[in-house]
Each structure stands twice: as structure tokens, then as C-alpha cells.
Scaffold this active site. Structure first.
Site, mmCIF file in Angstrom:
data_model
loop_
_atom_site.group_PDB
_atom_site.id
_atom_site.type_symbol
_atom_site.label_atom_id
_atom_site.label_comp_id
_atom_site.label_asym_id
_atom_site.label_seq_id
_atom_site.Cartn_x
_atom_site.Cartn_y
_atom_site.Cartn_z
ATOM 1 N N CYS A 114 0.638 -1.073 -0.003
ATOM 2 C CA CYS A 114 -0.169 0.067 -0.444
ATOM 3 C C CYS A 114 1.271 1.072 0.016
ATOM 4 C CB CYS A 114 -0.547 0.250 1.802
ATOM 5 S SG CYS A 114 -1.520 1.292 1.754
ATOM 6 N N CYS A 117 0.423 2.793 4.095
ATOM 7 C CA CYS A 117 0.841 2.677 4.869
ATOM 8 C C CYS A 117 1.754 1.150 4.811
ATOM 9 C CB CYS A 117 -0.540 2.231 5.128
ATOM 10 S SG CYS A 117 -1.419 1.048 5.382
ATOM 11 N N CYS A 163 -7.728 -1.135 1.540
ATOM 12 C CA CYS A 163 -6.444 -1.265 2.476
ATOM 13 C C CYS A 163 -6.810 -1.368 3.632
ATOM 14 C CB CYS A 163 -5.012 -0.268 2.289
ATOM 15 S SG CYS A 163 -3.963 -0.596 3.437
ATOM 16 N N CYS A 166 -5.066 1.042 6.450
ATOM 17 C CA CYS A 166 -5.650 2.004 6.322
ATOM 18 C C CYS A 166 -7.029 3.256 5.050
ATOM 19 C CB CYS A 166 -4.102 3.187 5.899
ATOM 20 S SG CYS A 166 -4.538 3.109 4.078
ATOM 21 N N CYS A 186 -8.577 -5.065 -10.265
ATOM 22 C CA CYS A 186 -8.867 -4.140 -11.363
ATOM 23 C C CYS A 186 -8.192 -2.692 -10.582
ATOM 24 C CB CYS A 186 -9.555 -3.597 -12.006
ATOM 25 S SG CYS A 186 -9.079 -2.382 -13.543
HETATM 26 ZN ZN LIG Z 1 -2.873 1.563 3.652
#
Ligand SMILES: [Zn+2]
Length: 202
Positions: A114, A117, A163, A166, A186
Site C-alpha cells: 500500500c 501504509c 486497504c 488504512c 483491477c
Molecule cells: Zn494502507
């Protein structure tokens, strides 16, 4: 025969109705007892919130399933941390233009974390060429690490993917992917940070 069945419907019986009303009162009482804590927890960024995620090394090795603090920041904090385009995509669910991102045509071996984070999200082992101009995967690296929700923003129901740690918007998942899952995650390149097995981001 159907009529007699209906007459025996427990929901229409006076005794049953009284019981339901009583049960409803009990539920309300329980809720009233619990709600101060619930509201307190929802109100505070100060309140420590935890999520379950699976940690991975940069080499893609599964390490451990852990309870980790949720990453919670204000709009202003995210805006300072992220480039403008990344901020709009990850925090406001914007979508990058197809064929413009860093990773749609990347086929190197590595891990996608990510951008906000560092939570591990996808492995190059599940990446495939979808022809869409967005990096596409047939599975996340661990189901715990992504969260799915219904997105009605275009007037049709789509499944948004974010995610777990976060809440960064990552993209959407569709059911027209290849085996073995038949799914197509996607993603926006802007939401991801590719890390080579040696741990060198590109
Ligand atoms: Zn994250």
C-alpha cells in the site's frame, strides 16, 4: 389448507406478538446499556483501533497474522504525505487513466504494498495481463489485507477494494478474471508501491 397455515402463523398470534414486543424492549435496553461505549469508540481517532492483517517480507514470505493498529490520519495529514494524484485516488476513490500508471505493464517479480501504509497487498505471482491498462491480479496476497465494499458511484453496483490497515482506495474487483479464482482485481498503480524481492522500491 393454506388459510389454516396462515392462521397458525406465530407472528399473528397475540401471545407471540406480546413476546416480540417484550423481546424488542429487552434489545433496546441492552442497546442503551452498550451504546455509550460504542459511541465513544466510534468518536475518537484517539481510540486505538486494531485490524487483523497478514505480514509479509519484501521477498514475499508470509510471516504472521497479527493484530495491528489501524492507520488513521486526517485529510490534511494524508494530503501532506501523498502526491496530489495519489491523494485523490487513495483517499477520495478517484481512478487513474488507463495505461498511464507505473505498473500496468510491469512484469517483474516482487510485492505490491500500500502506498499509504506499506501493508502487503498483492504479489507478482497473481498478476496477469488483462489488457485494461490497469495492474490486474487474480487474488490479493492475503484476504485479510484487503477490504471489499459496495460502490454505487457510477449508478451500477461495483465492488470497491481498499486497504484493511488504512482504508486507502485501491480499485475494484470483477468476476471476469482468469483461473483459479475467476476474479480480476483491477487496481490503480498510484495506490501501490512495488518492492523487488531485495526490498528495493522502483
Ligand atoms: Zn494502507
Amino acid at each position: 389448507m393454506f388459510g389454516s397455515d396462515c392462521e397458525r402463523d406465530p407472528l399473528t398470534s397475540p401471545g407471540r406478538r406480546a413476546f416480540l414486543i417484550f423481546s424488542g424492549s429487552m434489545l433496546a435496553a441492552v442497546w442503551a446499556w452498550r451504546s455509550p461505549r460504542a459511541i465513544h469508540a466510534a468518536a475518537g481517532h484517539q481510540e486505538r483501533q486494531e485490524v487483523t492483517i497478514v505480514q509479509f517480507s519484501d521477498a514475499g514470505q508470509r510471516l504472521a497474522k497479527v493484530r495491528a493498529p489501524k492507520v488513521i490520519k486526517t485529510e490534511e495529514e494524508w494530503r501532506k504525505q501523498l502526491p496530489a494524484g495519489v491523494f485523490e485516488i487513495t483517499r477520495h476513490a478517484d481512478t487513474e487513466i488507463a495505461f498511464t500508471g507505473k505498473y500496468w505493464n510491469l512484469h517483474d517479480r516482487g510485492l505490491y504494498r500500500c502506498i499509504c501504509c506499506e501493508n502487503a497487498l498483492f504479489s507478482s505471482e497473481t498478476k496477469f495481463e488483462s489488457g485494461t491498462g490497469w495492474p490486474s491480479f487474480w487474488a490479493p496476497i492475503a484476504k485479510e489485507n484487503v477490504h471489499e465494499s459496495t460502490d454505487l458511484s457510477l449508478g451500477v453496483a461495483r465492488t470497491a477494494v481498499s486497504c484493511t490497515q488504512c482504508d486507502a482506495h485501491l480499485g475494484h474487483v470483477f468476476d471476469d478474471g482468469p483461473p483459479p479464482t475467476g476474479l480480476r482485481y483491477c487496481m490503480n498503480s498510484a495506490s501501490l508501491k512495488f518492492v523487488k524481492p531485495m526490498g528495493t522500491p522502483i
